[in-house]
Structures are given as C-alpha cells and as structure tokens.
Design an enzyme around this catalytic site. Structure first.
Site, short mmCIF file in Angstrom:
data_model
loop_
_atom_site.label_atom_id
_atom_site.label_comp_id
_atom_site.label_asym_id
_atom_site.label_seq_id
_atom_site.Cartn_x
_atom_site.Cartn_y
_atom_site.Cartn_z
N HIS A 177 44.91 20.21 64.61
CA HIS A 177 43.88 20.74 65.52
C HIS A 177 42.49 20.66 64.89
O HIS A 177 41.58 21.38 65.32
CB HIS A 177 44.23 22.17 65.91
CG HIS A 177 45.55 22.24 66.63
ND1 HIS A 177 45.70 21.87 67.93
CD2 HIS A 177 46.78 22.59 66.18
CE1 HIS A 177 46.97 22.00 68.29
NE2 HIS A 177 47.64 22.43 67.24
N TRP A 188 25.47 43.47 38.58
CA TRP A 188 25.87 42.38 39.48
C TRP A 188 24.77 42.34 40.53
O TRP A 188 24.63 43.27 41.33
CB TRP A 188 27.23 42.67 40.11
CG TRP A 188 27.71 41.54 40.98
CD1 TRP A 188 28.35 40.41 40.56
CD2 TRP A 188 27.58 41.43 42.40
NE1 TRP A 188 28.62 39.60 41.63
CE2 TRP A 188 28.17 40.19 42.77
CE3 TRP A 188 27.03 42.23 43.39
CZ2 TRP A 188 28.21 39.76 44.10
CZ3 TRP A 188 27.07 41.79 44.71
CH2 TRP A 188 27.67 40.57 45.04
N GLU A 234 45.54 32.21 49.81
CA GLU A 234 45.38 32.77 48.46
C GLU A 234 45.20 31.66 47.42
O GLU A 234 44.37 31.77 46.51
CB GLU A 234 46.60 33.66 48.14
CG GLU A 234 46.77 34.09 46.70
CD GLU A 234 45.65 34.95 46.15
OE1 GLU A 234 44.72 35.30 46.91
OE2 GLU A 234 45.69 35.24 44.93
N ASN A 250 23.77 51.95 40.75
CA ASN A 250 24.81 51.09 41.33
C ASN A 250 24.80 51.32 42.82
O ASN A 250 24.87 52.47 43.26
CB ASN A 250 26.18 51.48 40.73
CG ASN A 250 27.33 50.83 41.48
OD1 ASN A 250 27.21 49.72 41.98
ND2 ASN A 250 28.44 51.55 41.56
N GLY A 251 24.70 50.25 43.61
CA GLY A 251 24.68 50.40 45.07
C GLY A 251 23.52 49.64 45.66
O GLY A 251 22.95 48.76 45.01
N GLU A 262 37.49 30.29 43.35
CA GLU A 262 36.76 31.29 42.57
C GLU A 262 36.72 30.96 41.08
O GLU A 262 35.77 31.35 40.41
CB GLU A 262 37.27 32.71 42.84
CG GLU A 262 38.59 33.08 42.23
CD GLU A 262 38.95 34.55 42.49
OE1 GLU A 262 40.13 34.83 42.62
OE2 GLU A 262 38.05 35.42 42.53
N LYS A 299 41.96 31.27 45.05
CA LYS A 299 42.10 31.24 43.60
C LYS A 299 41.39 30.03 43.02
O LYS A 299 40.65 30.12 42.05
CB LYS A 299 43.59 31.21 43.26
CG LYS A 299 44.04 31.98 42.09
CD LYS A 299 44.40 33.41 42.31
CE LYS A 299 43.27 34.25 42.84
NZ LYS A 299 43.67 35.58 43.24
N ARG A 349 32.75 45.21 36.43
CA ARG A 349 31.97 45.52 37.64
C ARG A 349 30.78 44.59 37.83
O ARG A 349 30.13 44.63 38.86
CB ARG A 349 31.46 46.97 37.56
CG ARG A 349 32.56 47.99 37.43
CD ARG A 349 31.97 49.36 37.24
NE ARG A 349 31.48 49.90 38.49
CZ ARG A 349 32.17 50.68 39.29
NH1 ARG A 349 33.40 51.03 38.96
NH2 ARG A 349 31.65 51.13 40.40
N CYS A 367 27.64 47.62 40.11
CA CYS A 367 27.23 47.53 38.72
C CYS A 367 27.95 48.63 37.98
O CYS A 367 28.62 49.46 38.60
CB CYS A 367 25.73 47.74 38.62
SG CYS A 367 24.82 46.65 39.74
N LYS A 375 34.69 41.95 39.20
CA LYS A 375 36.07 42.35 39.45
C LYS A 375 36.16 43.37 40.58
O LYS A 375 37.07 43.34 41.39
CB LYS A 375 36.66 42.92 38.15
CG LYS A 375 38.12 43.33 38.24
CD LYS A 375 39.02 42.12 38.30
CE LYS A 375 40.48 42.50 38.44
NZ LYS A 375 41.24 41.39 39.04
#
Ligand code: M6R
Length: 607
Positions: free
Chosen positions: A502, A75, A479, A99-100, A486, A483, A27, A2, A602
């Site tokens: 496979h 967050w 990647e 935050n945490g 998300e 992308k 954040r 956060c 982010k």
C-alpha cells in the site's frame, strides 16, 4: 529532562556535585555546570559544553571552594547546547538550575529586559534567575523573592536556587517535574531523584506538586502551593550508587542485552508462582470487572503495550486500546470508571505518560503502572504498581527494560485471562510452565550474536532500512526500526508486512535492507509472499526466524538469523533479542556513541 543536584553543608561540595550529576547523566548530557558559594561570600560558576567529563576537566583546571552549591546536567530545549546556555544561570548574587520548560518565558524576558536585566543565554530558564534578582532589588528577602518568582512561572519546573548574600540555604520548588530533598547528617540536599543523592543520604522527602522548600544543613522546611508550611514524610530510599559498571562489555547497551535472561527471570519470578503454577496478578486489578484496558506509554514502552494488546485480547478476551501518551493526553479520550488504565514506563518519570496517568485518574479509572523504578513519580501516583525487575538500565536505548516489560505484561494478560474465566486452571498451569522457559530461550537467542555481527557489517553503509512483521511482530518491527535509528542514525521504518503493497514497497531499490521478523506460525506463508515481493524488487532480506521458518523460506532471504523454536506466547520476548543485537552491532561498527546517542536522554521529563 535535565538533572539537578544541590548540597548545603560544611565541606567542599564542587566535586561531590559532579558525582551527583554523573548519576543524573541519563537525564541529559549536552552541557553541565556547577555554582558554588565560596567562603568569601562570592558566587562562582564553572560550566562546560558536552558531557560531565568536560565539566570535571574544567573544575580540575580551575577548582571551586565552598560548602554550598547547585549543579545541572542539561538536555537542551530552548537554545543550543553551548556553554552560555548551560546552567546554572546567574543574576547578581543569585544562581538557579532548572529542569522543565517555562512556557511564559518570552513575556517574562521582555519585561526583565525592559527593566534593564541583561540576558546571557537563549534559554527559558535564565528568566528565573533575573526574576528572583528583581524581587531582591525591589527590597524582598530571598524567601519572598523566590516565592514571588515561582508564582509567576507557567509551565513545568523543578528548580533550585542559591543566593551568595544569604548563604547556608538552597531554595527549591517543583511543579510538573520531580524533585526530592535529602536529609543528611549536618548536610541537606536537593536532587532530581533519589538516585542523585545515593551514597550521601537515603532519607528523602518527595516534594509534591506546587511544593517549595528551603533546605539547610539541619533539615528542610516545606511549603505547599498556598504557602502553608507542611510536613512531608521522610522516606527511606532504596536507590543505590555505584552500579554503573560495564564489566567486560564495550557498552552498557551490550551488557544490558546480555542481562536479559536474568532481567526476565527476575520479573517472571515476581508474577509466577512456580510451585502452584499460578500467576500472582489478582491483587493488582479487579480483572473480571474491567470492560477495557487503555494502555499508554512512549517509545519502546509503547511498543511493549502494542505487543501486550495481542496477549490481553487473546488470553483474557479483554479489549485493549493503545496510544502514545503524547497524543493520548491531548485528544480528550473517552475513559470510564469501567476502564482500567495501564501505564508502562521504564523510568517512571516520562512526562507524557505521567500526564496520561493523571488524566485517567481524574476520569475515575483505576490506574496500573508497569515501571522499573519503584520510587518514580508514576509508581507513586498509580493505584497499583507492577514492577519490572530489569535493574538499572543505563544505555539510552531500551533493551532489558523492554523484555522485562513484556515479561510483566504477559503475566498480567494470563492472570487476567484466569480471573475473567477465559483460561481454566490447567491452561494457567501450562502457561506458567511455558513462560518460565523464556530466560532459557533468550539465552539461546543470544547465541546468534556472531552471525548477527557478520550481517551488521553489510548494513553499516545502508541509508534506509525497512523492518517488517505481522501480528505481534509488527510492534517488534517498529521497535527494531526505532532501535536502529536512535543508536546508528540510519533511517529506518517499521511496517506491518501486509501494508508494504500500500505504499512502502516503492522505497525498495537494489540492495535496500529489509529486516523481517517471522518465526514459523499460521501467518508465515503470508509473510513469505511479502518477502518474495520485496526480494523480486532487489531488496536484501534479513529474515529472523526459527528452523521451520528457515526451511519454508528456502533461501528466499539473503540472510537468515536463527532464533530458537519457542511456544507462540513468548516469541516476541525472544525475537526482541536479535532485533536489538542487529541495531547494536551496526551502531558499534559505525562507532557512534551507543550508550548516549546524540540529541537523546534516557528519561524524558519534558513533554
Ligand atoms: O522511561 P520510559 O520507558 O517511559 O521511556 C519511554 C521512551 O522514552 C523510551 O522507551 C525510548 O523510546 C527509548 N530510548 C527507546 O530505546
């Protein structure tokens, strides 16, 4: 992960706190709140679910007056993103922002409930407010109550607190999550990072692990984890406010995709001496005396290490082990003094990557960080730093930071090759010439955008998309899938092309989109066979290739995206661009929140 900001001064702080939060929205952005100590000695809060704009509207309708305050953008970890769970949390005259993650919150909560405290939220953080209040109730002053509460916390925290009965001060503490103190003219600040304070002050103190601070309008006193008063240096921050401008673009992500020629050019300029045809990487590591490179990162940055593995092995004959930091840090990895650790992170604050760095340092290996934020925790704790020059990346989906990481990493690999005697002077000069072509080639790749947008229309209704690549394009497939997931919320997976048979080929049904990145190379015919196999089972193949590849594929793929012909070593940097544009246009057409996709932030500062 956060964002925290606090101001202690003489003037009204509420709207300024919101400005600070806006700089921290990267954040987290699921709820936000402000607590202010009013001139009448009251503690008042405004909180809102959703983005900071919601809090701003709440404050506009119901303003807060006062010269001391703390604020938070969240967050969610414990408890849904509701107004009740939004910070600041209060208990009597005390309010806190955190935050945490408080790992022992359940024990503390039970204890506080038994003592009669009433909880308003489902968060782990609220225990901190009640713990401090319980200390005060038992006769401690705020200094003592704050310290006593902090000592009981287990887990990671950066926190700030105010007390309406002892105004004029902000109490702050950190362990595991970053926190800075800002020294202004007649004002003091706390923030999750120096960017939060940009525009108010550039004089900052980076609190160290276990530090506590008491911040006033006249300065700050800092205490270490043993409670001893310590002097931490006041540093001049280079963070600047006001960069967040989308210009002519609809989204930051779109803008950042288009900034890649510059981001890569700036990064290359750091490591390539154009006139001498040399790579300036010798000072970063004693490359000749490294037995193995252990590369660790998260998300997109991890895929950058996966690409770099090919470069280090080929150009420098240097063995590379890669792992995601969240696994690496807990698996007891065998690291020796002859290993070098490579940590890659845009933000430089990713909790797992930071923990991996600390682990490697403890094991006695030298640490080299590739980061985009010079003042970040990872940059400050690593033995050596190779900066990327992407500039601030605002979109949650990493684009220019990724290609800038690749640019730095290709330079490190070639520099290592030269230092280890694998490459001679002529080869180095030639590679310098070649990599310096990358910005121009990326520019050419950007020209495929109209075609990509056309293809994107066909994919907006897709349920699943597979991404496939071989060799260095396998990490790019991963990647590409990340992308797309998300920002568009379409399910996507990346596979090594040779692995399809496979198992994953069972997923193919009529019309399943399969994005294949395969410029023409020695493995092209193998990938072409895989394209034929999935096409025969009804897949709609979107082939990202060059003119030779398109010629060889000869209409096997349903759609072809052309990328320019490139020297082999820089192809991943160039091929990343169409992959990003495809995800971007699918998401933009679907109308998702491209820059701030749901459930993400982010910077991931919790493990
Ligand atoms: O700041 P970092 O590079 O350490 O972040 C690592 C990941 O969280 C990040 O790359 C994430 O995967 C991106 N949102 C992907 O676009």
């Amino acid at each position: 992960m956060c964002g925290i900001v606090g101001i202690v001064g003489a003037n009204q702080v509420a709207t300024r706190l919101v400005d600070g939060l806006r700089r921290l929205e990267y954040r987290g952005y699921d709820s936000a709140g402000v607590a202010v100590l009013t001139e009448t000695g009251d503690l008042k809060r405004r909180r809102a679910r959703g983005k900071i704009a919601e809090l701003e509207a709440r404050l506009a309708a119901d303003p807060l007056d006062g010269g001391v305050g703390i604020a938070h953008t969240r967050w969610a970890t414990h408890g849904a993103p509701t107004e009740d769970n939004a910070h600041p949390h209060a208990s009597g005259p005390v309010a806190i922002v955190h935050n945490g993650i408080i790992e022992n919150y359940q024990i503390l909560r039970d204890e506080l409930l038994a003592a009669g405290f009433i909880f308003q939220s489902q968060t782990d953080s609220e225990v901190i407010a009640h713990l401090i209040a319980s200390g005060i109730k038992s006769g401690l002053n705020m200094d003592e109550a704050f310290s006593a509460a902090v000592e009981r916390l287990r887990g990671a925290y950066a926190l700030a607190a105010v007390n309406a009965e002892e105004p004029g001060r902000i109490w702050a503490a950190r362990a595991g999550s970053p926190l800075v103190v800002g020294i202004g003219d007649g004002e003091g600040f706390v923030g999750s990072d120096s960017l939060a304070l940009a525009g108010w002050t550039n004089r900052v103190i980076y609190l160290e692990e276990g530090d506590r601070a008491v911040v006033t309008s006249q300065g700050a006193r800092v205490f270490d984890s043993d409670g001893r008063e310590v002097v931490r240096p006041v540093q001049i921050s280079r963070a600047v406010a006001g960069f967040a401008d989308k210009g002519e673009y609809r989204h930051f992500m779109e803008k950042e995709i288009h900034e890649q020629p510059d981001a890569v050019a700036r990064t290359l300029a750091r490591y390539v001496d154009i006139d001498a045809g040399r790579f300036r990487t010798d000072a970063l590591l004693d490359w000749a005396n490294v037995d193995r490179l252990v590369a660790t990162a998260c998300g997109t940055a991890y895929y950058a290490t996966a690409v770099a593995k090919f470069w280090f092995e080929r150009q420098a004959r240097l063995a590379v082990e890669i792992d995601v930091a969240s696994e690496f840090r807990y698996r007891d990895p065998v690291i020796s003094k002859r290993d070098a650790a490579l940590l890659v992170s845009q933000s430089g604050e990713t909790a797992d990557t930071l923990a991996a760095l600390r682990y490697c340092r403890q094991m006695g290996s030298r640490t080299l960080a590739v980061v985009n934020v010079a003042e970040s925790s990872i940059a400050r704790e690593a033995d050596a730093v190779a900066m990327t020059e992407a500039g601030p990346e605002i979109g949650v989906a990493s684009t220019k930071a990724f290609t800038a990481q690749l640019a730095a990493l290709v330079c490190l690999a070639v520099g290592a090759g030269r230092a280890r005697g694998v490459l001679d002077e002529r080869a180095e000069r030639e590679l310098a010439r070649v990599v310096l072509e990358t910005p121009r080639l990326i520019n050419m790749a950007l020209a495929a955008e109209p075609e990509i947008e056309r293809i994107a229309h066909r994919l907006t209704a897709a349920r699943d998309v597979l991404y496939v690549g071989r060799g260095v394009f396998h990490p790019l497939a991963l990647e590409g899938a990340l992308k797309l997931k998300e920002i568009s919320y379409i399910h996507a997976e990346g596979y090594a092309a040779g692995e399809l048979k496979h198992g994953p080929i069972a997923l193919i049904e009529e019309g399943t989109p399969v994005v294949v990145t395969a410029p023409y190379d020695g493995l092209f015919s193998k990938t072409l066979s895989n394209i034929q196999e999935v096409s025969a089972r009804g897949a709609e193949v979107i082939l990202i290739t060059d003119s030779r590849g398109a010629e060889e594929a000869d209409n096997t793929a349903a759609q072809t995206v052309m990328m320019p012909e490139c020297p082999e070593i820089v192809r991943p940097l160039v091929a990343a661009v169409p992959v990003q544009m495809l995800a971007y246009h699918i998401a933009a057409l679907k109308g998702t929140d491209v820059d701030q996709p749901r459930n993400l932030a982010k910077s991931v500062t919790v493990e």
